[in-house]
Structures are given as structure tokens and as C-alpha cells.
Design a protein around this motif. Structure first.
Motif, short mmCIF file in Angstrom:
data_model
loop_
_atom_site.label_atom_id
_atom_site.label_comp_id
_atom_site.label_asym_id
_atom_site.label_seq_id
_atom_site.Cartn_x
_atom_site.Cartn_y
_atom_site.Cartn_z
N HIS A 148 1.08 -1.32 -0.02
CA HIS A 148 -0.07 -0.07 -0.04
C HIS A 148 1.00 1.29 0.13
O HIS A 148 1.81 1.39 0.71
CB HIS A 148 -1.02 -0.14 1.33
CG HIS A 148 -1.95 1.13 1.26
ND1 HIS A 148 -3.08 1.35 0.55
CD2 HIS A 148 -1.81 2.47 1.71
CE1 HIS A 148 -3.75 2.51 0.49
NE2 HIS A 148 -3.05 3.04 1.40
N THR A 149 0.50 2.25 -0.93
CA THR A 149 1.46 3.34 -1.00
C THR A 149 0.47 4.52 -0.73
O THR A 149 -0.73 4.65 -0.69
CB THR A 149 2.33 3.48 -1.90
OG1 THR A 149 3.28 4.41 -1.87
CG2 THR A 149 1.25 3.70 -3.38
N CYS A 150 1.29 5.90 -0.63
CA CYS A 150 0.32 6.89 -0.45
C CYS A 150 1.00 8.00 -1.09
O CYS A 150 2.30 8.09 -1.12
CB CYS A 150 0.06 7.32 1.10
SG CYS A 150 1.26 7.65 2.23
N ALA A 151 0.40 9.10 -1.24
CA ALA A 151 0.89 10.53 -1.92
C ALA A 151 -0.09 11.54 -1.84
O ALA A 151 -1.37 11.27 -1.54
CB ALA A 151 1.22 10.41 -3.28
N ARG A 152 0.58 12.77 -1.68
CA ARG A 152 -0.46 14.16 -1.72
C ARG A 152 -1.55 14.26 -2.81
O ARG A 152 -2.50 14.75 -2.74
CB ARG A 152 0.47 15.15 -1.33
CG ARG A 152 0.90 15.26 0.10
CD ARG A 152 1.28 16.88 0.17
NE ARG A 152 2.45 17.29 -0.84
CZ ARG A 152 3.85 17.27 -0.60
NH1 ARG A 152 4.24 16.96 0.62
NH2 ARG A 152 4.81 17.65 -1.43
N ASN A 153 -0.99 13.90 -4.09
CA ASN A 153 -1.61 14.12 -5.11
C ASN A 153 -2.60 13.04 -5.86
O ASN A 153 -2.13 12.21 -5.93
CB ASN A 153 -0.71 14.61 -6.21
CG ASN A 153 -1.31 15.18 -7.65
OD1 ASN A 153 -2.08 14.39 -8.12
ND2 ASN A 153 -1.15 16.24 -7.89
N THR B 177 -2.05 -1.18 -3.62
CA THR B 177 -3.28 -0.41 -3.54
C THR B 177 -2.68 1.11 -2.79
O THR B 177 -1.50 1.33 -2.52
CB THR B 177 -4.29 -0.62 -2.32
OG1 THR B 177 -3.39 -1.01 -1.00
CG2 THR B 177 -4.68 -1.93 -2.68
N GLY B 178 -3.63 2.05 -3.09
CA GLY B 178 -3.05 3.53 -2.77
C GLY B 178 -4.26 4.33 -2.27
O GLY B 178 -5.25 4.21 -2.67
N THR B 179 -3.77 5.35 -1.51
CA THR B 179 -4.66 6.36 -1.05
C THR B 179 -3.96 7.60 -0.84
O THR B 179 -2.79 7.86 -0.88
CB THR B 179 -5.20 6.30 0.37
OG1 THR B 179 -4.02 5.71 1.39
CG2 THR B 179 -6.30 4.95 0.38
N VAL B 180 -4.62 8.85 -0.79
CA VAL B 180 -4.14 10.14 -0.64
C VAL B 180 -3.87 10.65 0.58
O VAL B 180 -4.66 9.96 1.70
CB VAL B 180 -5.04 11.01 -1.26
CG1 VAL B 180 -4.72 12.85 -0.86
CG2 VAL B 180 -5.33 10.87 -2.85
N CYS B 181 -2.69 10.80 0.94
CA CYS B 181 -2.13 11.23 2.29
C CYS B 181 -1.10 12.26 2.17
O CYS B 181 -0.38 12.05 1.61
CB CYS B 181 -1.80 9.98 3.01
SG CYS B 181 -1.08 10.23 4.79
N ASP B 182 -1.28 13.20 2.98
CA ASP B 182 -0.14 14.37 3.16
C ASP B 182 0.24 14.08 4.57
O ASP B 182 0.05 14.30 5.57
CB ASP B 182 -0.72 15.84 3.31
CG ASP B 182 0.28 16.74 3.25
OD1 ASP B 182 1.33 16.43 3.80
OD2 ASP B 182 -0.17 18.15 3.30
N VAL B 183 1.57 13.26 4.32
CA VAL B 183 2.08 12.89 5.59
C VAL B 183 2.59 14.13 6.56
O VAL B 183 3.07 13.80 7.82
CB VAL B 183 3.45 11.86 5.31
CG1 VAL B 183 3.02 10.69 4.81
CG2 VAL B 183 4.48 12.87 4.69
#
Length: 283
Positions: A45-50, A69-75
Motif C-alpha cells: 500500500h502506498t500514499c501520496a499527496r496528489n 493499493t493506494g490512498t491520498v495522504c499528506d504525511v
């Protein structure tokens, strides 16, 4: 007998059946790590702001038959980090084998030009997120009985580079965080290691070269005489997460050589595919 021997070796060099979270996984080193881990059998699973970047990458990985899988997340946001781990807990049924703290950013300025906003944004994105996500993920990593954390640090955390002041602070802190977590969490079967690469072909490096238009890779003096590729970092990250690396913890993996600054000063540093041999307890 031979079949069992080969099977045991195969297990040491595979990530089949493992679960992984990679932050900032839609570009550069992060994207390469997502693909390396998934290609070796991990569910990632990964995430990114955009959001657009996440959706584009998910379509690409689906076409490659990678389980991602992936979701939006501003860490940089504490609330969004908490939401991310809550999602991961549900997605992976309360267990996580691998955490790659990759998200990072920088603004290239002289030390006197950094604003309070610059400092806060870079610190929260690079260092605070890595620490907080490790805290939040601890019970999941412990539940896996063989957790591995990899911090994507930088040679900037080991040496002085012009215009990197705040970024360097975060990476230096990340190196020390690696040592401390390795000592504290070994009892929970969680390993922590850091990779501190030199110049790697990423959008962040391109921005730096644009800001220093008189700087060339030849001037830097990298022994391999070229900029590294993200996949070359990803391969090392994958190794550190494998059962074959089960006795490695608290280490910084870096490159050895010399860095030549814009002004021409030669600064001692460490740039070669060499591991520090000192253990955390002895450092």
C-alpha cells in the motif's frame, strides 16, 4: 534434501506473502520501491499527496499485475498519518511486515533565507512523519513477528551540502532515529535500517541542479561518475526487508567518495556501496 535446501534459500530471498507500506510511492525512489517490493511478492500500500498521481500509478501497476493499493495522504498532517495507519490496520488485518518511510521534500535556500513555514513543512514531512508513522505502525510490525522499517535518508544527513540546511537536519535526525529504534524495538522483532544515497535521478534532484545551474555531476565527484537510478536504491531497500537480512539492524547504508561543493571545497563524506560496520551499541 536438495529440494529442501533450495526451498530454504528461496524463502530468504523472497517477499512473498508479506505486507508493506511505502510513503510517497508515486514518484522517484518511492515508486521504484513500491514496484520492487510488489515484484518480489509483497502486498503493497502506498500514499501520496496528489490524487491524480495515485490514480495514474494504480492503473500502471494494475497493468503490470502488481498487488498495490493506494490512498491520498499528506504525511505532514498528523491527522492524515493517523487515518493512514487506521486504514492499513484494516487492510492488512492488524499486521504489517514492512514500513518504508520514504516521503521527503526540500526547499533550496541559504540558511538565513528559510522561513518558519519552510522549516515546519520540511521537518513535518521528512522527520516528524517518519517518527510518528513508526510509532503508529509499531503494534502492526510487532504483530508480524518480523517487522522491518527502512528510512530513506540521504548523504546530506552525513555531510555539508550548500542550500540543504533544513533538509540535512531532517536526514541527520533520521539517521539517529534509526539507531534508537533498532535498539529499543529489537525485543519486539522489529529491525530498523536507513539508506543514505548520494545523487539519485529524482524530481527533487532535478530541482537542486536547476537552482545550482553551474553545478554538474562531474563536479560532485561521484566514484561511479553518474547519477544513480531509483531502482538501485529500491533493490537495497528490498534486501533489507528480506528474511536474508534478518540479522541486520541499526545500520546506515551509504556511498563512499568525496563531494565537491559549488565553491570547489572538498568535503570528506561517505559515498560507495558500503555499510557502516559499527553496531549501534558501539557508535
Amino acid at each position: 534434501m536438495a529440494a529442501n535446501f533450495k526451498a530454504e534459500i528461496g524463502k530468504r530471498w523472497s517477499l512473498h506473502g508479506t505486507t508493506a507500506l511505502v510513503t510517497g510511492g508515486t514518484r522517484g525512489i518511492g515508486k521504484a520501491i513500491v514496484e520492487e517490493l510488489a515484484g518480489l511478492g509483497a502486498k503493497v500500500h502506498t500514499c501520496a499527496r496528489n490524487e491524480a498521481d495515485v490514480e495514474k500509478c494504480l492503473q500502471e501497476w494494475k497493468s503490470l499485475n502488481l498487488t498495490v493499493t493506494g490512498t491520498v495522504c499528506d504525511v505532514s498532517s498528523r491527522e492524515q498519518r493517523e487515518n493512514l495507519i487506521h486504514h492499513i490496520t484494516s487492510l492488512f488485518q492488524g499486521k504489517l511486515d514492512i514500513l518504508i518511510n520514504n516521503s521527503g521534500t526540500s526547499r533550496y535556500k541559504n540558511a538565513l533565507d528559510f522561513t518558519a513555514e519552510d522549516y515546519s513543512f520540511i521537518m513535518s514531512t521528512n522527520l516528524e512523519s517518519a517518527f510518528h508513522l513508526s510509532q503508529l505502525a509499531h503494534p502492526l510490525l510487532k504483530a508480524s513477528r518480523s517487522g522491518s522499517i527502512v528510512f530513506i535518508s540521504s548523504v546530506a544527513g552525513l555531510i555539508a551540502i550548500p542550500s540543504f540546511t533544513v533538509y540535512a537536519i531532517t536526514k541527520g535526525g533520521m539517521n539517529q532515529l534509526t539507531r534508537n529504534l533498532a535498539i529499543e524495538w529489537a525485543k519486539d522483532n522489529i529491525r530498523a535500517n536507513a539508506i543514505a544515497p548520494g545523487p539519485i535521478s529524482t524530481p527533487l534532484l532535478e530541482l537542486y541542479f536547476e537552482s545550482k545551474n553551474d553545478l554538474t555531476i562531474e563536479a560532485i565527484g561521484v566514484p561511479m561518475a553518474r547519477i544513480g537510478e531509483p531502482v538501485e536504491v529500491a533493490a537495497l531497500a528490498a534486501f533489507l526487508c528480506m528474511p536474508g537480512a534478518s540479522y541486520i539492524t541499526g545500520q546506515k547504508w551509504k556511498d563512499e567518495g568525496k563531494l565537491r561543493t559549488v565553491e570547489g571545497t572538498i568535503l570528506e563524506n561517505s559515498w560507495s556501496n558500503k555499510k557502516e560496520v559499527a553496531t549501534p551499541l558501539l557508535e
